[in-house]
Design a protein around this motif. Structure first.
Motif, PDB file in Angstrom:
ATOM      1  N   THR A  13       7.392   4.034  57.331  1.00 53.61           N
ATOM      2  CA  THR A  13       8.655   4.661  56.950  1.00 53.61           C
ATOM      3  C   THR A  13       9.466   3.767  56.022  1.00 53.61           C
ATOM      4  O   THR A  13      10.477   4.199  55.488  1.00 53.61           O
ATOM      5  N   ASP A  14       9.000   2.538  55.824  1.00 55.92           N
ATOM      6  CA  ASP A  14       9.736   1.604  54.981  1.00 55.92           C
ATOM      7  C   ASP A  14       9.214   1.553  53.552  1.00 55.92           C
ATOM      8  O   ASP A  14       9.646   0.735  52.765  1.00 55.92           O
ATOM      9  N   ARG A  15       8.282   2.426  53.224  1.00 52.82           N
ATOM     10  CA  ARG A  15       7.704   2.432  51.879  1.00 52.82           C
ATOM     11  C   ARG A  15       8.067   3.714  51.158  1.00 52.82           C
ATOM     12  O   ARG A  15       8.026   4.791  51.738  1.00 52.82           O
ATOM     13  N   LYS A  16       8.351   3.557  49.893  1.00 55.20           N
ATOM     14  CA  LYS A  16       8.663   4.725  49.076  1.00 55.20           C
ATOM     15  C   LYS A  16       7.409   5.238  48.377  1.00 55.20           C
ATOM     16  O   LYS A  16       7.277   6.420  48.118  1.00 55.20           O
ATOM     17  N   TYR A  17       6.487   4.336  48.066  1.00 55.53           N
ATOM     18  CA  TYR A  17       5.273   4.680  47.343  1.00 55.53           C
ATOM     19  C   TYR A  17       4.055   4.091  48.061  1.00 55.53           C
ATOM     20  O   TYR A  17       4.171   3.144  48.820  1.00 55.53           O
ATOM     21  N   LEU A  61       1.190  -0.269  45.573  1.00 54.76           N
ATOM     22  CA  LEU A  61      -0.220   0.074  45.722  1.00 54.76           C
ATOM     23  C   LEU A  61      -1.067  -1.184  45.872  1.00 54.76           C
ATOM     24  O   LEU A  61      -1.961  -1.250  46.723  1.00 54.76           O
ATOM     25  N   VAL A  62      -0.782  -2.199  45.072  1.00 59.02           N
ATOM     26  CA  VAL A  62      -1.521  -3.463  45.153  1.00 59.02           C
ATOM     27  C   VAL A  62      -1.394  -4.059  46.555  1.00 59.02           C
ATOM     28  O   VAL A  62      -2.385  -4.485  47.151  1.00 59.02           O
ATOM     29  N   HIS A  63      -0.196  -4.049  47.117  1.00 59.08           N
ATOM     30  CA  HIS A  63      -0.003  -4.596  48.458  1.00 59.08           C
ATOM     31  C   HIS A  63      -0.728  -3.772  49.524  1.00 59.08           C
ATOM     32  O   HIS A  63      -1.287  -4.329  50.477  1.00 59.08           O
ATOM     33  N   ALA A  64      -0.753  -2.470  49.360  1.00 58.38           N
ATOM     34  CA  ALA A  64      -1.476  -1.612  50.303  1.00 58.38           C
ATOM     35  C   ALA A  64      -2.979  -1.903  50.240  1.00 58.38           C
ATOM     36  O   ALA A  64      -3.652  -1.991  51.269  1.00 58.38           O
ATOM     37  N   LEU A  65      -3.501  -2.088  49.053  1.00 58.89           N
ATOM     38  CA  LEU A  65      -4.926  -2.399  48.894  1.00 58.89           C
ATOM     39  C   LEU A  65      -5.260  -3.774  49.465  1.00 58.89           C
ATOM     40  O   LEU A  65      -6.340  -3.975  50.034  1.00 58.89           O
ATOM     41  N   GLU A  66      -4.337  -4.728  49.339  1.00 58.47           N
ATOM     42  CA  GLU A  66      -4.573  -6.063  49.901  1.00 58.47           C
ATOM     43  C   GLU A  66      -4.710  -6.001  51.421  1.00 58.47           C
ATOM     44  O   GLU A  66      -5.582  -6.657  51.997  1.00 58.47           O
TER      45      GLU A  66
END
Length: 119
Positions: A13-17, A61-66
């Motif tokens: 819930t803390d992410r916009k994208y 997106l980069v952080h999600a992939l990491e």
């Protein structure tokens, strides 16, 4: 998708994208088997006139992939295709964050990209 695949998985819930990228792979880890088709049922495109918005989206997106790579590698899974997506995402994010004036994000991403490209 079966209900058991969603056990313990929550959309942030803390992410916009990139909340889907941060979450969907967790459903797969809970599945006993996965099947897929080589057909994209929809195309996820959001045209934007803002380099800043796109830069932030790609940064997240980069952080999600990491996170995905870290966990799946720790589980001994093959992450080669995710690494390819990661490289493309981080390269593109570097360009957008630089041109959008997102200095902190650009510095972080370019540091990582430099190490990916130069070892």
């Amino acid at each position: 998708m079966k209900k058991k695949c969603a056990k313990g998985v929550f959309f942030p819930t803390d992410r916009k994208y990139a909340e889907d990228t941060k979450t969907m792979w967790k459903f797969y880890l809970n599945a006993s088997k996965i099947s897929y088709e080589q057909f994209a049922g929809y195309t996820y495109n959001q045209p934007t006139n803002s380099e800043r918005k796109t830069g932030i989206q790609l940064y997240e997106l980069v952080h999600a992939l990491e996170e995905q790579m870290s966990v799946t590698l720790g589980l001994g899974l093959n992450i080669a295709s995710t690494c390819d997506v990661y490289y493309t995402a981080i390269s593109t994010a570097c360009d957008y964050t630089k041109h959008a004036g997102l200095t902190k994000e650009y510095q972080e991403l370019s540091y990582k990209l430099n190490h990916l490209e130069n070892g």
